[in-house]
Motif scaffolding. Structure first.
Motif, PDB file in Angstrom:
ATOM      1  N   LEU A 293       0.840  -1.201   0.000  1.00 46.64           N
ATOM      2  CA  LEU A 293       0.000   0.000   0.000  1.00 46.64           C
ATOM      3  C   LEU A 293       0.874   1.249   0.000  1.00 46.64           C
ATOM      4  N   HIS A 294       1.942   1.240   0.782  1.00 45.55           N
ATOM      5  CA  HIS A 294       2.819   2.411   0.837  1.00 45.55           C
ATOM      6  C   HIS A 294       3.607   2.600  -0.465  1.00 45.55           C
ATOM      7  N   VAL A 295       3.868   1.518  -1.178  1.00 50.58           N
ATOM      8  CA  VAL A 295       4.461   1.671  -2.516  1.00 50.58           C
ATOM      9  C   VAL A 295       3.459   2.368  -3.438  1.00 50.58           C
ATOM     10  N   TRP A 296       2.199   1.998  -3.354  1.00 54.74           N
ATOM     11  CA  TRP A 296       1.162   2.653  -4.167  1.00 54.74           C
ATOM     12  C   TRP A 296       1.046   4.137  -3.792  1.00 54.74           C
ATOM     13  N   ILE A 297       1.113   4.424  -2.508  1.00 52.05           N
ATOM     14  CA  ILE A 297       1.073   5.825  -2.078  1.00 52.05           C
ATOM     15  C   ILE A 297       2.265   6.578  -2.666  1.00 52.05           C
TER      16      ILE A 297
END
Length: 128
Positions: A15-19
């Protein structure tokens, strides 16, 4: 429980990669504005800040992801330390967001829930 914890932390890292992608690569694109709000003018004016913030999210994801990989391959000491640092920072960033801007509760929970649940499962597995 160990596997569950690692999976949840890994999902939080993804999720933090997507962010990171949204903030650093797509900040002025419609998808980022739909996600974070704002006008095209505001996006252009805050692009430098978003670029930097996105990299913070990427670095947290890398730290947590490397920690997950180390635990999964048998290096529990270093792996758990990295998981705690990466996922713990993700959780605390969500807390800071909500503490500063209570109307961002959904965003804070989104970024903090998976790593928080992962840390709880890891704690149960390692301390149980």
């Amino acid at each position: 429980m160990l596997t569950l914890g690692l999976v949840l932390v890994a999902l939080g890292a993804l999720l933090h990669v997507w962010i990171f992608v949204l903030e650093s690569l797509l900040w002025t694109a419609p998808v980022a504005r739909r996600t974070f709000g704002g006008t095209p003018e505001q996006a252009r004016a805050t692009a430098e800040m978003a670029w930097n913030q996105g990299f913070y999210n990427l670095f947290l994801a890398v730290v947590a992801g490397v920690g997950v990989a180390l635990v999964a391959t048998g290096d529990r000491s270093a792996g758990v330390a990295l998981v705690l640092a990466g996922a713990g920072s993700m959780v605390l960033a969500g807390v800071v967001l909500v503490a500063r801007t209570p109307s961002r509760l959904r965003s804070g929970l989104t970024q903090a829930a998976l790593p928080a649940l992962g840390l709880v499962a890891l704690a149960v597995a390692l301390l149980g």
